[in-house]
Design a protein around this motif. Structure first.
Motif, PDB file in Angstrom:
ATOM      1  N   ALA A   1      27.371  43.453  33.211  1.00 14.87           N
ATOM      2  CA  ALA A   1      27.698  43.250  34.623  1.00 14.87           C
ATOM      3  C   ALA A   1      27.915  41.778  34.948  1.00 14.87           C
ATOM      4  CB  ALA A   1      26.585  43.824  35.503  1.00 14.87           C
ATOM      5  N   VAL A   2      27.071  40.900  34.392  1.00 16.99           N
ATOM      6  CA  VAL A   2      27.136  39.479  34.728  1.00 16.99           C
ATOM      7  C   VAL A   2      28.311  38.806  34.043  1.00 16.99           C
ATOM      8  CG1 VAL A   2      25.939  37.269  34.486  1.00 16.99           C
ATOM      9  CG2 VAL A   2      24.676  39.307  35.213  1.00 16.99           C
ATOM     10  N   ALA A   3      28.476  39.045  32.729  1.00 18.76           N
ATOM     11  CA  ALA A   3      29.445  38.276  31.943  1.00 18.76           C
ATOM     12  C   ALA A   3      30.803  38.942  31.810  1.00 18.76           C
ATOM     13  CB  ALA A   3      28.877  38.014  30.550  1.00 18.76           C
ATOM     14  N   GLY A   4      30.926  40.193  32.223  1.00 18.54           N
ATOM     15  CA  GLY A   4      32.198  40.894  32.036  1.00 18.54           C
ATOM     16  C   GLY A   4      33.338  40.368  32.878  1.00 18.54           C
ATOM     17  N   GLY A   5      33.034  39.575  33.893  1.00 18.85           N
ATOM     18  CA  GLY A   5      34.073  39.012  34.760  1.00 18.85           C
ATOM     19  C   GLY A   5      34.053  39.659  36.133  1.00 18.85           C
ATOM     20  N   HIS A   6      34.218  38.837  37.179  1.00 17.14           N
ATOM     21  CA  HIS A   6      34.305  39.377  38.542  1.00 17.14           C
ATOM     22  C   HIS A   6      35.383  38.621  39.298  1.00 17.14           C
ATOM     23  CE1 HIS A   6      32.147  36.098  40.749  1.00 17.14           C
ATOM     24  NE2 HIS A   6      31.676  35.872  39.549  1.00 17.14           N
ATOM     25  N   TYR A   7      35.835  39.223  40.408  1.00 19.68           N
ATOM     26  CA  TYR A   7      37.058  38.747  41.056  1.00 19.68           C
ATOM     27  C   TYR A   7      36.934  38.677  42.567  1.00 19.68           C
ATOM     28  CZ  TYR A   7      38.778  39.476  36.395  1.00 19.68           C
ATOM     29  OH  TYR A   7      38.933  39.391  35.036  1.00 19.68           O
ATOM     30  N   ARG A   8      35.729  38.722  43.062  1.00 19.36           N
ATOM     31  CA  ARG A   8      35.509  38.590  44.501  1.00 19.36           C
ATOM     32  C   ARG A   8      34.784  37.293  44.793  1.00 19.36           C
ATOM     33  NH1 ARG A   8      33.253  44.600  46.216  1.00 19.36           N
ATOM     34  NH2 ARG A   8      35.049  45.813  45.518  1.00 19.36           N
TER      35      ARG A   8
ATOM     36  N   PRO B   1      31.527  30.235  40.977  1.00 22.97           N
ATOM     37  CA  PRO B   1      30.558  31.239  40.556  1.00 22.97           C
ATOM     38  C   PRO B   1      30.815  31.579  39.098  1.00 22.97           C
ATOM     39  CG  PRO B   1      32.273  32.244  41.899  1.00 22.97           C
ATOM     40  CD  PRO B   1      32.524  30.770  41.908  1.00 22.97           C
ATOM     41  N   LEU B   2      29.789  31.942  38.374  1.00 22.04           N
ATOM     42  CA  LEU B   2      29.949  32.175  36.948  1.00 22.04           C
ATOM     43  C   LEU B   2      30.854  33.374  36.680  1.00 22.04           C
ATOM     44  CD1 LEU B   2      26.357  31.556  35.545  1.00 22.04           C
ATOM     45  CD2 LEU B   2      28.269  29.961  35.755  1.00 22.04           C
ATOM     46  N   PHE B   3      31.741  33.208  35.694  1.00 20.37           N
ATOM     47  CA  PHE B   3      32.598  34.280  35.186  1.00 20.37           C
ATOM     48  C   PHE B   3      33.600  34.776  36.231  1.00 20.37           C
ATOM     49  CE2 PHE B   3      28.308  34.660  33.289  1.00 20.37           C
ATOM     50  CZ  PHE B   3      28.611  34.204  32.014  1.00 20.37           C
ATOM     51  N   TYR B   4      33.993  33.888  37.159  1.00 23.76           N
ATOM     52  CA  TYR B   4      35.002  34.247  38.159  1.00 23.76           C
ATOM     53  C   TYR B   4      36.388  34.191  37.527  1.00 23.76           C
ATOM     54  CZ  TYR B   4      38.054  33.774  42.237  1.00 23.76           C
ATOM     55  OH  TYR B   4      39.068  33.929  43.156  1.00 23.76           O
ATOM     56  N   GLY B   5      37.140  35.296  37.626  1.00 20.52           N
ATOM     57  CA  GLY B   5      38.437  35.406  36.955  1.00 20.52           C
ATOM     58  C   GLY B   5      39.636  34.999  37.775  1.00 20.52           C
ATOM     59  N   GLY B   6      39.445  34.594  39.028  1.00 20.11           N
ATOM     60  CA  GLY B   6      40.569  34.125  39.831  1.00 20.11           C
ATOM     61  C   GLY B   6      41.248  35.240  40.605  1.00 20.11           C
TER      62      GLY B   6
ATOM     63  N   TYR C   1      30.375  41.915  24.389  1.00 19.34           N
ATOM     64  CA  TYR C   1      30.432  42.724  25.599  1.00 19.34           C
ATOM     65  C   TYR C   1      31.892  42.856  26.004  1.00 19.34           C
ATOM     66  CZ  TYR C   1      30.343  37.900  27.318  1.00 19.34           C
ATOM     67  OH  TYR C   1      30.581  36.551  27.487  1.00 19.34           O
ATOM     68  N   GLN C   2      32.181  43.838  26.836  1.00 23.26           N
ATOM     69  CA  GLN C   2      33.544  44.036  27.322  1.00 23.26           C
ATOM     70  C   GLN C   2      33.880  42.944  28.332  1.00 23.26           C
ATOM     71  OE1 GLN C   2      35.657  46.169  26.201  1.00 23.26           O
ATOM     72  NE2 GLN C   2      34.519  47.873  25.307  1.00 23.26           N
ATOM     73  N   VAL C   3      35.058  42.359  28.187  1.00 26.36           N
ATOM     74  CA  VAL C   3      35.495  41.285  29.076  1.00 26.36           C
ATOM     75  C   VAL C   3      36.774  41.706  29.776  1.00 26.36           C
ATOM     76  CG1 VAL C   3      36.262  38.888  29.238  1.00 26.36           C
ATOM     77  CG2 VAL C   3      34.440  39.507  27.638  1.00 26.36           C
ATOM     78  N   ARG C   4      36.752  41.704  31.082  1.00 30.36           N
ATOM     79  CA  ARG C   4      37.965  41.972  31.850  1.00 30.36           C
ATOM     80  C   ARG C   4      38.785  40.696  31.917  1.00 30.36           C
ATOM     81  NH1 ARG C   4      33.835  44.943  34.262  1.00 30.36           N
ATOM     82  NH2 ARG C   4      33.093  43.160  35.450  1.00 30.36           N
ATOM     83  N   GLY C   5      40.098  40.818  31.723  1.00 25.67           N
ATOM     84  CA  GLY C   5      40.969  39.646  31.797  1.00 25.67           C
ATOM     85  C   GLY C   5      40.819  38.689  30.638  1.00 25.67           C
ATOM     86  N   ALA C   6      40.361  39.173  29.470  1.00 27.61           N
ATOM     87  CA  ALA C   6      40.156  38.296  28.316  1.00 27.61           C
ATOM     88  C   ALA C   6      41.488  37.850  27.737  1.00 27.61           C
ATOM     89  CB  ALA C   6      39.348  39.017  27.246  1.00 27.61           C
TER      90      ALA C   6
END
Length: 379
Positions: A179-186, A198-203, A302-307
């Motif tokens: 949940a923490v490292a997979g990437g977030h976008y809000r 914020p950590l792991f923010y994907g833009g 772990y699974q990464v969104r936007g990798a």
């Protein structure tokens, strides 16, 4: 063949880099470097090697690429190697993980379509919109722990240990890490460029580093001949293509691991099986091969969104056109371990919290560390 990919804009950065540019001055002229070995226009097999997606981690990948070029390898016929160096040049120059706008570029390669094929702007739906709507529900519950407004003044290590232990007890280690490292976008506010990352923010869109790398790959695809001349809808296909993206941080100190995805984006085959087939790694041997799904059992991956490894090769394949593509493809993250997952999270969290506090108090961000002295000339 060498190519310099200069950043198209260094003015008006709303993110971190602006803190170190005097008013009216331009930021240093940084660029991404590309090197192509072999005849990429007609090659049947292609290796894409990238470094510096997380800026401060770029030195290990840079060393690998420089050593490879210094050896002046003779490639087999039909094989080409593409090196993309310092994909996050501003972060590398600043000694920061994120880019000049506070975005984690290894969460920024959002692409549309099954298996990562297609670019979001040309698809029916912006992939960033889908990512914003599909956030991990656990992340919302621990966001305050991951992104504190300011670092703890006293007993910082104890505060983090207690917060982390409570979160692990409530959600489970594997689910929490994902949940923490997979990437977030809000973002908490309406801005698309964070005041402090914020950590792991994907833009909210492709960053300029991502666009530059994608343009380079598209130019490579456009240079390949059409099998049937002008009547062909696409370019000459690739028989094999692999992408290796180098990072440092996760895993036991000094250990080299290949982190694969549970499924190969091109074929749907098991990522671990494909990685072992290509790199010859057997269970218990070095380098260790691990799949992203191991996060559920507490592994490194772990699974990464936007990798980057889920967006770069699909961008190249899309540019090859209809009827082309690649018959066998895959990708791995090569990770050199330094500290454990929780130690890395605490370091990233504390750095971001210090910057967030400085912003709130109207202070300038701390300057980057001084450059290292040049290495001595070879004997």
């Amino acid at each position: 063949r060498l190519e310099t990919l200069p950043y198209p804009s260094t003015e008006g950065f709303e993110g971190l880099w602006a803190d170190h540019v005097p008013p009216g001055a331009r930021a240093p002229a940084l660029s991404i470097d590309a090197a192509v070995l072999g005849d990429a226009r007609r090659a049947r097999c292609l290796l894409l090697h990238t470094s510096g997606v997380h800026g401060v981690e770029g030195f290990a990948g840079s060393a690998i690429q420089v050593a490879f070029l210094q050896k002046q390898p003779t490639l087999p016929p039909g094989v080409a190697v593409v090196l993309l160096h310092a994909l996050n040049a501003h972060g590398m120059a600043e000694g920061r993980r994120w880019n000049e706008r506070g975005v984690d570029l290894n969460r920024n390669w959002a692409v549309a379509g099954p298996g990562g094929r297609g670019r979001g702007r040309g698809a029916d739906r912006d992939p960033f919109e889908a990512l914003r709507e599909g956030g991990d529900p656990v992340y919302a519950k621990v966001e305050g722990v991951v992104n504190p407004a300011a670092p703890a003044a006293l007993c910082a290590a104890l505060e983090f240990a207690c917060s982390a232990a409570a979160a692990v007890a409530r959600h489970g280690y594997g689910a929490l890490k994902q949940a923490v490292a997979g990437g977030h976008y809000r973002l908490p506010g309406p801005e698309s460029v964070p005041e402090a990352p914020p950590l792991f923010y994907g833009g909210a869109e492709w960053e300029q580093s991502t666009r530059l790398a994608a343009q380079c790959l598209r130019r490579l695809a456009a240079s390949r001949p059409r099998p049937l001349g002008l009547l062909s809808p696409g370019r000459a296909p690739l028989a094999r293509a692999w992408h290796v993206d180098v990072h440092t941080g996760l895993g036991p100190f000094g250990e080299d691991a290949l982190l694969a995805f549970d499924d190969d984006w091109a074929t749907g085959e098991g990522g671990e099986h494909r990685a072992r087939e290509v790199f010859g790694s057997s269970p218990g041997s070095a380098p260790r091969v691990e799949v992203a799904g191991d996060a559920r059992q507490g592994g490194t991956a772990y699974q990464v969104r936007g990798a980057c490894v889920r967006g770069a090769l699909p961008t190249l394949v899309e540019a090859l056109g209809a009827g082309s593509g690649v018959r066998k493809a895959g990708s791995v993250v090569q990770e050199f371990g330094t500290f454990g997952n929780l130690a890395m999270l605490r370091a990233l969290r504390d750095e971001a919290a210090l910057l967030r506090q400085a912003r709130a108090q109207g202070l300038r961000a701390p300057p980057p560390p001084p450059p290292l002295p040049p290495p001595p000339p070879p004997p």
